[in-house]
Design a protein around this motif. Sequence first.
Motif, mmCIF file in Angstrom:
data_model
loop_
_atom_site.group_PDB
_atom_site.id
_atom_site.type_symbol
_atom_site.label_atom_id
_atom_site.label_comp_id
_atom_site.label_asym_id
_atom_site.label_seq_id
_atom_site.Cartn_x
_atom_site.Cartn_y
_atom_site.Cartn_z
ATOM 1 N N ILE A 1 0.924 -1.051 0.002
ATOM 2 C CA ILE A 1 0.241 0.144 -0.048
ATOM 3 C C ILE A 1 0.630 1.350 -0.039
ATOM 4 O O ILE A 1 0.482 1.853 -0.975
ATOM 5 N N LEU A 2 2.145 1.652 1.038
ATOM 6 C CA LEU A 2 3.122 2.311 1.190
ATOM 7 C C LEU A 2 3.781 2.639 -0.050
ATOM 8 O O LEU A 2 3.905 3.692 -0.757
ATOM 9 N N GLY A 3 3.812 1.864 -1.562
ATOM 10 C CA GLY A 3 4.522 1.308 -2.198
ATOM 11 C C GLY A 3 3.383 2.290 -3.305
ATOM 12 O O GLY A 3 4.327 3.174 -4.333
ATOM 13 N N GLU A 4 2.692 1.616 -3.368
ATOM 14 C CA GLU A 4 1.397 1.663 -4.329
ATOM 15 C C GLU A 4 1.240 3.334 -4.302
ATOM 16 O O GLU A 4 1.904 4.643 -5.526
ATOM 17 N N THR A 5 0.984 4.050 -2.966
ATOM 18 C CA THR A 5 0.075 5.152 -2.834
ATOM 19 C C THR A 5 1.844 6.677 -2.955
ATOM 20 O O THR A 5 1.801 7.205 -3.588
ATOM 21 N N VAL B 1 -7.517 7.404 -12.795
ATOM 22 C CA VAL B 1 -7.543 6.462 -12.388
ATOM 23 C C VAL B 1 -7.517 7.224 -10.366
ATOM 24 O O VAL B 1 -6.951 7.077 -9.875
ATOM 25 N N VAL B 2 -8.838 7.247 -9.629
ATOM 26 C CA VAL B 2 -8.747 6.819 -7.877
ATOM 27 C C VAL B 2 -7.315 6.633 -6.807
ATOM 28 O O VAL B 2 -8.805 5.383 -7.015
ATOM 29 N N SER B 3 -6.876 7.241 -6.812
ATOM 30 C CA SER B 3 -6.249 5.836 -5.254
ATOM 31 C C SER B 3 -6.191 7.346 -4.170
ATOM 32 O O SER B 3 -5.591 8.081 -4.566
ATOM 33 N N TRP B 4 -5.648 6.157 -3.111
ATOM 34 C CA TRP B 4 -4.827 7.159 -2.089
ATOM 35 C C TRP B 4 -3.794 8.027 -2.539
ATOM 36 O O TRP B 4 -3.650 8.899 -2.212
ATOM 37 N N LEU C 1 -6.901 18.317 1.960
ATOM 38 C CA LEU C 1 -6.514 17.586 1.004
ATOM 39 C C LEU C 1 -5.714 16.756 2.008
ATOM 40 O O LEU C 1 -5.008 15.246 0.757
ATOM 41 N N LEU C 2 -5.240 15.991 3.288
ATOM 42 C CA LEU C 2 -4.347 15.141 3.703
ATOM 43 C C LEU C 2 -5.558 14.172 4.284
ATOM 44 O O LEU C 2 -4.252 13.070 4.779
ATOM 45 N N VAL D 1 -4.556 6.044 5.054
ATOM 46 C CA VAL D 1 -3.292 4.968 4.586
ATOM 47 C C VAL D 1 -2.280 5.148 6.366
ATOM 48 O O VAL D 1 -1.757 3.717 6.351
ATOM 49 N N VAL D 2 -2.301 5.761 7.491
ATOM 50 C CA VAL D 2 -1.304 5.954 8.398
ATOM 51 C C VAL D 2 -2.435 5.107 8.979
ATOM 52 O O VAL D 2 -1.685 3.875 10.038
#
Length: 378
Positions: free
Chosen positions: A309-313, A326-329, A348-349, A355-356
């Motif tokens: 998840i951290l890698g994609e984000t 595409v809508v992702s975090w 916006l954060l 994610v955290v």
Amino acid sequence: MTLEATAASGEPEVKGREEDLYTAKPWTLIWWRFRKHKLAVASLVFMIILAITAIFADFISPYTPFSFNRLNTFAPPSIVRIIHDGELQRPFIYAVKRKRDPETARVLYEEDRKKVLPIEFFVKGQPYKFLGLVETETHLFGVNDRKQEINLLGTDSLGRDLFTRLLYGARVTLSAGLIGVAFSFVLGLALGSIAGYYGGWWDSGIQRLMEFIRSVPTIPLWMGLAAALPVAWDPLFVYVLITIILSLIGWTHLARVVRGRFLSLRTEDYVLASRLCGASEYRIVTKHMLPAMTSYIIAAMTLAVPEMILGETALSFLGLGLRPPVVSWGVLLQDAQNLRSISLAPWLLSPGIAVVLVVLAFNFLGDGLRDAADPYGH
């Protein structure tokens, strides 16, 4: 009742519990141990709720992810209230008035305390396809006002509802993590078990492959891939490609640990006994050696998901991974790349906060499952 009678009546209960403990199945024992880990149980509940909201995001969210309102840009989050003029009311929000700062020309929003907008449930809104199958207009909640909107997490620079986009982004981000872990898990278990069980040139070849993959610098690799991927490619194909590449890079750590465990387990007495009894190598590996690693395998799976998840984000945030529409975090966090946007709209954060929370939940869940599956830890 005497003390002896009380003790005598309690003995059958204690014996019954001990008998249940001795006759319980392994997965039942794991569940009993897992329930004692309060943080892990809370994390499991949180992840189940998040998964449900992601699956039914189109119904739960009040709008569609691409609907925008030019007159509602950078609108602050709507505050849900239950008290109006000192009286208890059903959940509602106040209408919002838009004006400009005469000095900076910045758009300001203030609540109109005279106009109350009750939050309605199962309201008609923008059309969508429920689970991509049935077309409907029913949303879980909303307000019956054409000019006013309910934005629980505010809006972005185009006036799109951030709460809606956060739910839709959870689908992509979580699925990328789970699918990536599934691929890397299969690769890591298969190659690590082959290297540790057979040894010899199998072990040498797989070890050299792992060393080569781990030596490749990831940032230049992603920059090269981002430059090589045509912009005209379908976003879904890019999503699948990013997931596969993440899994191809992330399997080496699991494979190395599995190899080390197999090197020690293949000389155990029960493995040698299985060979003498004529058991096939497939049965020895799947029925005897892999179950001995259950605690680590479960923990490795749950702890690998947040890494994916951290890698994609991170990649999407840097513009090297997924890209709009595409809508992702990670894509949502691109709007928070400069201090001006954060100072004007700190909401916006919220994808970063999500994610955290998800990473912490997976870590707590992994710790609880590892402790519960480890027979020597209790």
